[in-house]
Design a protein around this motif. Structure first.
Motif, PDB file in Angstrom:
ATOM      1  N   ILE A 100       0.858  -1.183   0.000  1.00 44.58           N
ATOM      2  CA  ILE A 100       0.000   0.000   0.000  1.00 44.58           C
ATOM      3  C   ILE A 100       0.895   1.234   0.000  1.00 44.58           C
ATOM      4  O   ILE A 100       1.866   1.301   0.761  1.00 44.58           O
ATOM      5  N   ALA A 101       0.587   2.210  -0.849  1.00 46.06           N
ATOM      6  CA  ALA A 101       1.374   3.446  -0.921  1.00 46.06           C
ATOM      7  C   ALA A 101       0.428   4.628  -1.050  1.00 46.06           C
ATOM      8  O   ALA A 101      -0.711   4.476  -1.510  1.00 46.06           O
ATOM      9  N   TYR A 102       0.909   5.798  -0.625  1.00 45.24           N
ATOM     10  CA  TYR A 102       0.095   6.997  -0.826  1.00 45.24           C
ATOM     11  C   TYR A 102       0.961   8.117  -1.398  1.00 45.24           C
ATOM     12  O   TYR A 102       2.162   8.191  -1.166  1.00 45.24           O
ATOM     13  N   TRP A 103       0.304   8.975  -2.177  1.00 45.71           N
ATOM     14  CA  TRP A 103       0.962  10.082  -2.865  1.00 45.71           C
ATOM     15  C   TRP A 103       0.356  11.401  -2.411  1.00 45.71           C
ATOM     16  O   TRP A 103      -0.845  11.472  -2.075  1.00 45.71           O
ATOM     17  N   ASP A 104       1.185  12.434  -2.389  1.00 49.20           N
ATOM     18  CA  ASP A 104       0.748  13.813  -2.216  1.00 49.20           C
ATOM     19  C   ASP A 104       1.151  14.550  -3.493  1.00 49.20           C
ATOM     20  O   ASP A 104       2.341  14.678  -3.787  1.00 49.20           O
ATOM     21  N   THR A 105       0.155  15.007  -4.268  1.00 47.01           N
ATOM     22  CA  THR A 105       0.458  15.615  -5.572  1.00 47.01           C
ATOM     23  C   THR A 105       1.301  16.876  -5.440  1.00 47.01           C
ATOM     24  O   THR A 105       1.934  17.296  -6.409  1.00 47.01           O
ATOM     25  N   ARG A 106       1.334  17.482  -4.249  1.00 46.91           N
ATOM     26  CA  ARG A 106       2.164  18.674  -4.043  1.00 46.91           C
ATOM     27  C   ARG A 106       3.637  18.316  -3.869  1.00 46.91           C
ATOM     28  O   ARG A 106       4.502  19.184  -3.957  1.00 46.91           O
ATOM     29  N   LYS A 107       3.922  17.014  -3.635  1.00 51.77           N
ATOM     30  CA  LYS A 107       5.301  16.593  -3.362  1.00 51.77           C
ATOM     31  C   LYS A 107       5.927  15.793  -4.497  1.00 51.77           C
ATOM     32  O   LYS A 107       7.015  15.254  -4.338  1.00 51.77           O
ATOM     33  N   GLY A 108       5.231  15.678  -5.639  1.00 47.21           N
ATOM     34  CA  GLY A 108       5.838  15.018  -6.784  1.00 47.21           C
ATOM     35  C   GLY A 108       5.242  13.670  -7.104  1.00 47.21           C
ATOM     36  O   GLY A 108       4.210  13.256  -6.551  1.00 47.21           O
ATOM     37  N   SER A 109       5.908  12.967  -8.025  1.00 48.30           N
ATOM     38  CA  SER A 109       5.394  11.710  -8.563  1.00 48.30           C
ATOM     39  C   SER A 109       5.728  10.497  -7.711  1.00 48.30           C
ATOM     40  O   SER A 109       5.097   9.452  -7.854  1.00 48.30           O
ATOM     41  N   GLN A 110       6.733  10.597  -6.860  1.00 44.30           N
ATOM     42  CA  GLN A 110       7.137   9.464  -6.044  1.00 44.30           C
ATOM     43  C   GLN A 110       6.204   9.311  -4.833  1.00 44.30           C
ATOM     44  O   GLN A 110       5.695  10.303  -4.307  1.00 44.30           O
ATOM     45  N   PRO A 111       5.956   8.078  -4.380  1.00 44.43           N
ATOM     46  CA  PRO A 111       5.102   7.897  -3.199  1.00 44.43           C
ATOM     47  C   PRO A 111       5.745   8.496  -1.951  1.00 44.43           C
ATOM     48  O   PRO A 111       6.966   8.421  -1.766  1.00 44.43           O
ATOM     49  N   VAL A 112       4.893   9.091  -1.108  1.00 45.33           N
ATOM     50  CA  VAL A 112       5.395   9.701   0.127  1.00 45.33           C
ATOM     51  C   VAL A 112       5.837   8.619   1.104  1.00 45.33           C
ATOM     52  O   VAL A 112       6.892   8.704   1.728  1.00 45.33           O
ATOM     53  N   GLU A 113       5.021   7.569   1.219  1.00 46.01           N
ATOM     54  CA  GLU A 113       5.342   6.473   2.142  1.00 46.01           C
ATOM     55  C   GLU A 113       4.681   5.205   1.639  1.00 46.01           C
ATOM     56  O   GLU A 113       3.620   5.237   0.993  1.00 46.01           O
ATOM     57  N   MET A 114       5.293   4.069   1.955  1.00 48.40           N
ATOM     58  CA  MET A 114       4.787   2.770   1.534  1.00 48.40           C
ATOM     59  C   MET A 114       4.802   1.795   2.699  1.00 48.40           C
ATOM     60  O   MET A 114       5.569   1.957   3.641  1.00 48.40           O
ATOM     61  N   SER A 115       3.930   0.795   2.598  1.00 47.80           N
ATOM     62  CA  SER A 115       3.932  -0.257   3.623  1.00 47.80           C
ATOM     63  C   SER A 115       5.111  -1.196   3.381  1.00 47.80           C
ATOM     64  O   SER A 115       5.585  -1.357   2.253  1.00 47.80           O
ATOM     65  N   THR A 116       5.559  -1.809   4.431  1.00 47.55           N
ATOM     66  CA  THR A 116       6.676  -2.744   4.317  1.00 47.55           C
ATOM     67  C   THR A 116       6.189  -4.078   3.746  1.00 47.55           C
ATOM     68  O   THR A 116       5.035  -4.473   3.950  1.00 47.55           O
ATOM     69  N   ILE A 117       7.087  -4.756   3.044  1.00 44.35           N
ATOM     70  CA  ILE A 117       6.721  -6.011   2.379  1.00 44.35           C
ATOM     71  C   ILE A 117       6.248  -7.059   3.382  1.00 44.35           C
ATOM     72  O   ILE A 117       5.250  -7.760   3.166  1.00 44.35           O
ATOM     73  N   GLU A 118       6.947  -7.158   4.515  1.00 40.04           N
ATOM     74  CA  GLU A 118       6.618  -8.235   5.459  1.00 40.04           C
ATOM     75  C   GLU A 118       5.266  -8.047   6.139  1.00 40.04           C
ATOM     76  O   GLU A 118       4.670  -9.020   6.619  1.00 40.04           O
ATOM     77  N   HIS A 119       4.771  -6.793   6.207  1.00 40.04           N
ATOM     78  CA  HIS A 119       3.475  -6.546   6.844  1.00 40.04           C
ATOM     79  C   HIS A 119       2.382  -6.212   5.832  1.00 40.04           C
ATOM     80  O   HIS A 119       1.294  -5.763   6.216  1.00 40.04           O
ATOM     81  N   SER A 120       2.635  -6.418   4.541  1.00 36.90           N
ATOM     82  CA  SER A 120       1.652  -6.110   3.500  1.00 36.90           C
ATOM     83  C   SER A 120       0.907  -7.374   3.088  1.00 36.90           C
ATOM     84  O   SER A 120       1.109  -8.452   3.655  1.00 36.90           O
ATOM     85  N   HIS A 121       0.068  -7.219   2.086  1.00 35.81           N
ATOM     86  CA  HIS A 121      -0.657  -8.368   1.543  1.00 35.81           C
ATOM     87  C   HIS A 121       0.302  -9.280   0.784  1.00 35.81           C
ATOM     88  O   HIS A 121       1.363  -8.850   0.312  1.00 35.81           O
ATOM     89  N   ARG A 122      -0.123 -10.534   0.623  1.00 30.73           N
ATOM     90  CA  ARG A 122       0.695 -11.507  -0.103  1.00 30.73           C
ATOM     91  C   ARG A 122       0.295 -11.615  -1.574  1.00 30.73           C
ATOM     92  O   ARG A 122       1.015 -12.219  -2.362  1.00 30.73           O
TER      93      ARG A 122
END
Length: 581
Positions: A241-263
């Motif tokens: 899961i990731a989220y973007w802020d359009t005021r901060k550019g094209s890269q995601p602001v923060e993402m969930s870690t692989i080990e605690h994300s969906h499989r």
């Protein structure tokens, strides 16, 4: 040395008139026919040579220069403060306000502005400038119009390797922008040269996307934050899961870690109704529903395993494809699964087993769309396999209404936000169907061929006038539907309520009848089992059974022989009597 040749002529011969005279013909040459030359010539077959006596024309095409628009934005912040005052500090602003209020001119200025404001407020209270005088007449005119839809714009995937437009999301403020998530859902069908980018489009400019979102994996779902239009959350193919802020550019602001994300791929993500506006939850085919706070994406805040046995076993969990959350029911949510079941859940239950309340079964395949009616939240729509079904929360055995079985597979659907009896579905043959069950139930009110490839996603604007469809080749088509399909008709809510109640009552009667028949069948089966057990208690041995069968056989044979002997005696007696006569 220049070579010059001079032509001379008498002056009186310039422009002299030509004089013609008659004279006898003179023979200069006479060539006689020579038969020996015939062998040097080839006879030509007669041929037609057409000649067009018209002026020759040529056609030329000229393309005008393309107009490219560029979007620019300005962020307005609180201003008017002196340089030495920080507007973010509450103490400094309060101190400055008190200082200004003590000024001599402050009171007179406020009194002067107050009189003008009071005059404007009184004007607004006296006259309603937004009053509609001919509202009823407009409704009558629009209802007579034939249902229709027209294409407004087409937004194509700018990459060479086309991907499927798997999810669409409208901008919450004014719906002037459309966010499109592009992914490839085919198993092991992702090319190494395939782009991972998803885009935000300005609906007025289909030539170039307004902004590019660059995830680490293909985005399967994407949603705007209804409270903050600059923030989007997306679910990836790799389960993050990731989220973007359009005021901060094209890269995601923060993402969930692989080990605690969906499989598995995240097929749906929805924003929750909260004070902070930062809470969201996601669903995946790994059988989990995870809750997140985008301020802390290191791990989910809550977890639910969709185990129908209510034991929390992930191996037996149902894969989630769709999610439904209604803001008026903050504790309830529903999940559509790969197995064709709808799972109703309660988030505030005390134990994980109590969180799964009940299930609704009726589909033969994955439920790609699940949504409550915006006017009647107890009724919800599901789209799966070849049908779309409308359910009532009170009936768990079967749906109360359903469409016919189509030839093409249904891939998405949703309710109209402005009309309670209208919903939309898209199919794998590229067709958009608009249903109005108050008008007719067997066939769609409007069926429109949007494109030649399969349609995978659908999203309607909040005003119900525009809708967007995403196709298999990454084409997002913007459509405008006719006013009759996006304008609330007279008495429509009452008619829809009556139909829902009538169909719910009918299904309850049928459900009670089926339950009664099942009880009768169960009682009959139990009786037959009891009789079988009684017969089993008095069973004979094999030898006794053979002896008894043999005795019964000889008894039957003896009885048959006696019967035949009697018939023979009777015949002989009848013959003797005839002779005596």
């Amino acid at each position: 040395m220049e070579i010059v040749h001079v032509y001379t002529k008498k002056r009186n011969e310039f422009g002299r008139q030509c004089n013609f005279s008659d004279r006898p013909a003179e023979l200069h040459v006479d060539i006689l026919p020579d038969p020996s030359l015939a062998s040097n010539f080839i006879e030509r077959d007669p041929c037609d040579v057409p000649i067009q006596c018209t002026q020759e024309m040529s056609e030329h095409e000229v393309n005008t220069e393309r107009f490219e628009s560029d979007t620019r934005g300005i962020n307005h912040v609180e201003g008017g403060w002196p340089k030495d005052v920080n507007p973010q500090e509450m103490e400094q602003t309060i101190r400055f306000r008190k200082k200004v209020e003590k000024d001599e001119h402050y009171f007179s200025t406020i009194m002067q502005l107050g009189s003008n404001m009071e005059h404007c407020i009184k004007q607004n209270n006296a006259i309603n400038i937004y009053q509609e005088y001919f509202e009823e007449e407009e409704v009558v005119e629009e209802s007579e119009e034939q249902p229709s839809a027209k294409t407004i714009n087409v937004f194509r995937d700018p990459n060479e390797i086309k991907r499927t437009a798997t999810c669409l999301s409208w901008h919450p403020d004014g719906s002037c922008k459309l966010a499109v998530a592009y992914s490839s859902l085919g198993f092991q069908n992702i090319s190494p040269d395939m782009s991972y980018d998803s885009y935000i489009w300005d609906i007025e400019n289909p030539n170039k996307p307004e902004m590019t979102l660059k995830p680490v994996s293909l985005l399967v779902c994407l949603e705007y934050n209804p409270k903050d239009s600059h923030i989007l959350v997306g679910g990836s193919y790799n389960g993050q899961i990731a989220y973007w802020d359009t005021r901060k550019g094209s890269q995601p602001v923060e993402m969930s870690t692989i080990e605690h994300s969906h499989r598995d791929p995240v097929y749906k993500v929805i924003w929750l109704q909260s004070k902070t506006g930062t809470d969201t939850f996601s669903a995946s085919t790994d059988g989990q529903v995870l809750w997140w706070d985008i301020r802390k994406m290191s791990e989910p805040t809550e977890r639910l395993v969709l185990d129908p046995n209510k034991k929390g076993n992930l191996d037996n969990a149902l894969g989630a494809i769709s999610l439904e959350f209604e803001t008026t029911m903050p504790t309830k949510f529903m999940v559509g699964t790969e197995q064709g079941l709808v799972v109703s859940c309660n988030r505030k239950a005390k134990t994980p087993a109590e969180k799964i309340v009940c299930t609704y079964s009726g589909h033969h395949g994955p439920i790609y769309a699940l949504q409550r009616n915006p006017f009647f939240p107890k009724n919800f729509l599901t789209v799966a396999d070849w049908t779309a079904r409308i359910w009532s929360e009170d009936i768990k055995e079967s749906s109360i209404m359903w469409t016919k079985y189509h030839m093409a597979y249904l891939s998405d659907g949703c309710w109209s936000p402005v009309r309670p009896s209208v919903f939309f579905t898209v199919k794998m043959d590229g067709t958009l169907d608009v249903w109005d069950f108050l008008f007719k139930q067997n066939d769609p009110t409007l069926s429109l061929k949007v494109c030649d490839e399969a349609l995978y996603s659908l999203r309607v604007q909040d005003n119900g006038r525009f809708l967007a469809c995403g196709s298999q080749l990454g084409t997002a088509t913007l459509l405008e539907i006719s006013p009759g399909l996006c304008t609330l008709q007279r008495n429509e809510k009452a008619l829809a309520t009556a139909m829902f109640e009538r169909e719910t009552k009918r299904e309850k009667i049928l459900e009670a009848r089926h339950r009664e028949m099942r009880l009768k069948e169960r009682s009959r089966s139990e009786q037959s089992k009891d009789e079988d057990t009684k017969e089993g208690d008095g069973e004979e041995s094999v030898e006794e059974l053979a002896t008894r069968t043999e005795a019964e056989f000889y008894e039957i044979v003896e009885a048959e022989l006696k019967k035949r002997a009697k018939e023979q005696e009777k015949k002989e007696k009848d013959v003797c009597e005839e002779k005596e006569v």
